[in-house]
Design a protein around this motif. Structure first.
Motif, PDB file in Angstrom:
ATOM      1  N   SER A 133       3.739  18.316  -5.021  1.00  7.60           N
ATOM      2  CA  SER A 133       2.639  17.381  -4.841  1.00  7.60           C
ATOM      3  C   SER A 133       1.928  17.266  -6.182  1.00  7.60           C
ATOM      4  N   THR A 134       2.299  16.223  -6.912  1.00  4.23           N
ATOM      5  CA  THR A 134       1.800  16.047  -8.275  1.00  4.23           C
ATOM      6  C   THR A 134       0.347  15.589  -8.242  1.00  4.23           C
ATOM      7  N   LYS A 135      -0.429  16.126  -9.156  1.00  2.00           N
ATOM      8  CA  LYS A 135      -1.825  15.720  -9.325  1.00  2.00           C
ATOM      9  C   LYS A 135      -1.909  14.969 -10.654  1.00  2.00           C
ATOM     10  N   ALA A 163       0.847  -1.200   0.000  1.00  2.00           N
ATOM     11  CA  ALA A 163       0.000   0.000   0.000  1.00  2.00           C
ATOM     12  C   ALA A 163       0.877   1.243   0.000  1.00  2.00           C
ATOM     13  N   PHE A 164       0.419   2.243  -0.743  1.00  2.00           N
ATOM     14  CA  PHE A 164       1.131   3.531  -0.813  1.00  2.00           C
ATOM     15  C   PHE A 164       0.054   4.608  -0.732  1.00  2.00           C
ATOM     16  N   LEU A 165      -0.277   5.009   0.494  1.00  2.00           N
ATOM     17  CA  LEU A 165      -1.449   5.859   0.701  1.00  2.00           C
ATOM     18  C   LEU A 165      -1.050   7.313   0.948  1.00  2.00           C
ATOM     19  N   GLY A 166      -2.073   8.176   1.060  1.00  2.00           N
ATOM     20  CA  GLY A 166      -1.829   9.569   1.437  1.00  2.00           C
ATOM     21  C   GLY A 166      -1.317  10.419   0.295  1.00  2.00           C
ATOM     22  N   SER A 167      -1.443   9.932  -0.956  1.00  2.00           N
ATOM     23  CA  SER A 167      -0.982  10.692  -2.115  1.00  2.00           C
ATOM     24  C   SER A 167       0.535  10.907  -2.083  1.00  2.00           C
ATOM     25  N   THR A 168       1.240  10.059  -1.329  1.00  2.00           N
ATOM     26  CA  THR A 168       2.699  10.214  -1.220  1.00  2.00           C
ATOM     27  C   THR A 168       3.362  10.024  -2.584  1.00  2.00           C
ATOM     28  N   ILE A 169       2.757   9.244  -3.468  1.00  2.00           N
ATOM     29  CA  ILE A 169       3.350   9.050  -4.809  1.00  2.00           C
ATOM     30  C   ILE A 169       3.509  10.399  -5.520  1.00  2.00           C
ATOM     31  N   GLY A 170       2.645  11.364  -5.175  1.00  2.00           N
ATOM     32  CA  GLY A 170       2.717  12.689  -5.792  1.00  2.00           C
ATOM     33  C   GLY A 170       3.932  13.492  -5.351  1.00  2.00           C
ATOM     34  N   ASN A 171       4.576  13.086  -4.274  1.00  2.00           N
ATOM     35  CA  ASN A 171       5.768  13.803  -3.789  1.00  2.00           C
ATOM     36  C   ASN A 171       7.031  13.367  -4.527  1.00  2.00           C
ATOM     37  N   LEU A 172       6.922  12.322  -5.346  1.00  2.00           N
ATOM     38  CA  LEU A 172       8.102  11.859  -6.089  1.00  2.00           C
ATOM     39  C   LEU A 172       8.229  12.674  -7.378  1.00  2.00           C
TER      40      LEU A 172
END
Ligand SMILES: C[S@@+](CC[C@H](N)C(=O)[O-])C[C@H]1O[C@@H](n2cnc3c(N)ncnc32)[C@H](O)[C@@H]1O
Length: 319
Positions: A279-281, A153-162
């Motif tokens: 924070s990528t959308k 799991a990769f929650l909290g929109s953390t993927i957008g910080n990459l």
């Protein structure tokens, strides 16, 4: 507390800091945000009315965690960047209900946050082994626990910080270790009216600003740096060219900061940016393509009725 194998995490952070401060625009690695105080401030952000992300994600998990649990049949749930693992509980409940789950591995860079969250989860789920792991999800990931069927799991929109290149490398590494029968669930914030995005990252109470400024405090404390808060303004704005919120600080006037711990002097011009995070959308098509290129297949893409946020279930692509 277990530690993922890595030569020297602090040394690497310091090297990345030197590179970031010599780059254009100047930036600090996001990891500086999440010390103990930063993690507390982040928890405060998640409760701000305008910061809709965690609420949307929780609603989606309440609706679809049972489907995810039924599909994944996971014995091990690994959560990357778990933090307080608040929304994770909805997923844990669903996995416990399905009856397959044996182990929860919350992974985070920040050991303190795991010291708080892991015992709380262990107490709430007595039938599950909780095995916190201090580690960096931008590493190769080969060391992720491999026992049984795994849901990552990769929650909290953390993927957008990459950043895009980091995200590509991360997704490829993840696809490489997921293996047959593994599944990946990720919470993703979506492109929307920039006014709502501006509001989400510019709260009147200044909690987001305090969170971002804390990165300077952390660098000063660890590296003896001379960043002065009063010499910078907080700045979080929508960048339509990159589809991301560009979040950080701007120098109020020209000045120089010393960082003895890195043997570095950094000069800022008046108005110059110091980015602290993005924070990528996302948009579905691009997301789909990126996952495909990394060797992952989108199995499900669920959104809330307003189309604010997506919960995505991905599986390894069939070779
Ligand atoms: C945006 S917060 C999300 C926290 C939690 N997943 C949630 O949804 O509330 C990002 C979390 O990832 C952690 N983190 C950031 N970069 C990391 C990295 N490279 N490796 C591991 N954890 C990281 C931070 O310490 C923080 O707890």
């Amino acid at each position: 507390m277990a530690n993922a194998p890595v030569a020297d995490r602090r040394l690497r952070l310091h090297e990345e800091t030197v590179r970031g401060l010599q780059a254009e625009p100047k930036h600090l690695p996001t990891a500086w945000l999440y010390d103990e105080r930063g993690s507390r401030l982040y928890a405060e952000i998640t409760r701000l009315p305008a910061y809709y992300l965690p609420r949307r994600e929780r609603e989606l998990l309440r609706s679809y965690a049972p489907d995810i649990a039924a599909r994944a049949q996971a014995e091990t749930l690994v959560e990357l960047g778990a933090g307080s693992a608040t929304n994770t509980r909805v997923l844990l409940d669903a996995l416990v209900y399905v009856g397959t789950l044996e182990r929860f591995v919350p992974l985070d860079l920040n050991e303190e946050v795991l010291r708080e969250s892991a015992p709380a989860i262990a107490a709430a789920y007595p039938g599950i082994a909780v095995e916190p792991l201090v580690g960096d999800f931008l590493d190769e990931l080969a060391w992720l626990p491999a026992a049984g069927r795994r849901l990552v799991a990769f929650l909290g929109s953390t993927i957008g910080n990459l950043y895009p290149l980091q995200r590509r490398a991360f997704l490829r590494a993840l696809a490489g270790v997921l293996g047959d029968g593994g599944a990946f669930v990720v919470g993703v914030d979506l492109v929307k009216d920039p006014r709502r995005l501006q509001a989400a990252y510019n709260d009147r109470g200044g909690v987001t600003e305090a969170f971002v400024r804390n990165a300077l405090t952390a660098v000063n404390a660890e590296l003896d740096a001379t960043f002065e808060q009063r010499r910078f303004d907080f700045d979080a704005r929508w960048d339509p060219a990159h589809d991301w919120m560009d979040i950080g600080l701007r120098a109020r006037q020209a000045h120089t900061v010393s960082i003895p711990g890195l043997e570095l002097e950094v000069s800022f011009e008046a108005g110059e940016q110091l980015r602290v995070e993005v924070s990528t959308k996302f948009r579905r098509e691009a997301f789909d393509r990126e996952f495909g290129l990394a060797g992952l297949r989108l199995d499900s893409w669920w959104t809330d009725p307003a189309g604010d946020f997506a919960l995505v279930l991905a599986l390894p692509a069939v070779p």
